[in-house]
Write a protein that holds these residues in place. Sequence first.
Motif, PDB file in Angstrom:
ATOM      1  N   GLY A  58       0.705  -1.614   0.059  1.00  0.00           N
ATOM      2  CA  GLY A  58      -0.100  -0.299  -0.246  1.00  0.00           C
ATOM      3  C   GLY A  58       0.929   1.370  -0.209  1.00  0.00           C
ATOM      4  O   GLY A  58       1.829   1.060   0.295  1.00  0.00           O
ATOM      5  N   GLN A  60       0.214   3.877   1.735  1.00  0.00           N
ATOM      6  CA  GLN A  60       0.817   4.419   2.685  1.00  0.00           C
ATOM      7  C   GLN A  60       2.611   4.222   3.984  1.00  0.00           C
ATOM      8  O   GLN A  60       3.436   4.617   3.628  1.00  0.00           O
ATOM      9  CB  GLN A  60       0.182   4.470   4.151  1.00  0.00           C
ATOM     10  CG  GLN A  60       0.409   5.115   5.331  1.00  0.00           C
ATOM     11  CD  GLN A  60      -0.265   4.879   6.315  1.00  0.00           C
ATOM     12  OE1 GLN A  60      -1.641   4.479   6.089  1.00  0.00           O
ATOM     13  NE2 GLN A  60      -0.117   5.226   7.758  1.00  0.00           N
ATOM     14  N   GLU A  91       0.463   1.522  -7.080  1.00  0.00           N
ATOM     15  CA  GLU A  91       0.529   1.600  -5.870  1.00  0.00           C
ATOM     16  C   GLU A  91      -0.679   3.014  -5.080  1.00  0.00           C
ATOM     17  O   GLU A  91      -0.670   3.340  -3.870  1.00  0.00           O
ATOM     18  CB  GLU A  91       1.163   0.923  -4.397  1.00  0.00           C
ATOM     19  CG  GLU A  91       0.901  -0.813  -4.849  1.00  0.00           C
ATOM     20  CD  GLU A  91       1.766  -1.702  -4.054  1.00  0.00           C
ATOM     21  OE1 GLU A  91       1.161  -1.237  -2.471  1.00  0.00           O
ATOM     22  OE2 GLU A  91       1.948  -2.613  -4.127  1.00  0.00           O
TER      23      GLU A  91
END
Length: 219
Positions: A58, A60, A91
């Motif tokens: 992901g 983050q 992503e």
Amino acid sequence: MKPAFLAELNALLAPLTDPGRAAGMRAYMRNQFDYLGIGTPQRRAAAKPLLKTFKGIGAQRLLEYARELWRLPEREYQYIALDLLALHWKELKPADIAALLVLAQDKSWWDTVDALAGIIGDVLRHDHEFMDDALKHENMWVRRIAILHQLGWRDKTDEQRLFAYALYCAHEKEFFIQKAIGWALRDYARHAPETIRAFTLHNKTRLAPLTYREANKHL
């Protein structure tokens, strides 16, 4: 950053370090950064298998790892952060561009900034979110990214935006801005040579001589 990741990464890099080469690399970059002395092909070959394991974590977490690598003193770690982001750019979303622009303003030089411009161009996928504001940013490197974000887009290039960006920054005396404008125009000239020839000729008095030469280098 997980300590295990950095330990594993350093174990991969340690056999490749070359203090003699590091001195030359540092000198080439005007003594702005420390280096381990590892060339790009060797660095990528060593780190890529590890970086591939980050697939699916992901945006983050990708950005967290990139920021941690950015904090390390040797320049190769910033390059590895860029390799990580480039490998997993799918992503990332336009909402993550603000974080990428923050990286561009830390330890800034053409090497990392231009790589970030390429990643941002991939993330935008022929859109221009944040770029109009980036063009007006007080930081010269952020403006350079805005100018360069369409590199390689060919027929997907927003021609009006390309030309508007070029003219908006045409008055700047900064070498890296003049060069970026010329590069962006030259890149589009591969797709539309007559259009670039006409644009640069019409605006020759507004464009810096460096920009004009760069734009017309292969015409």
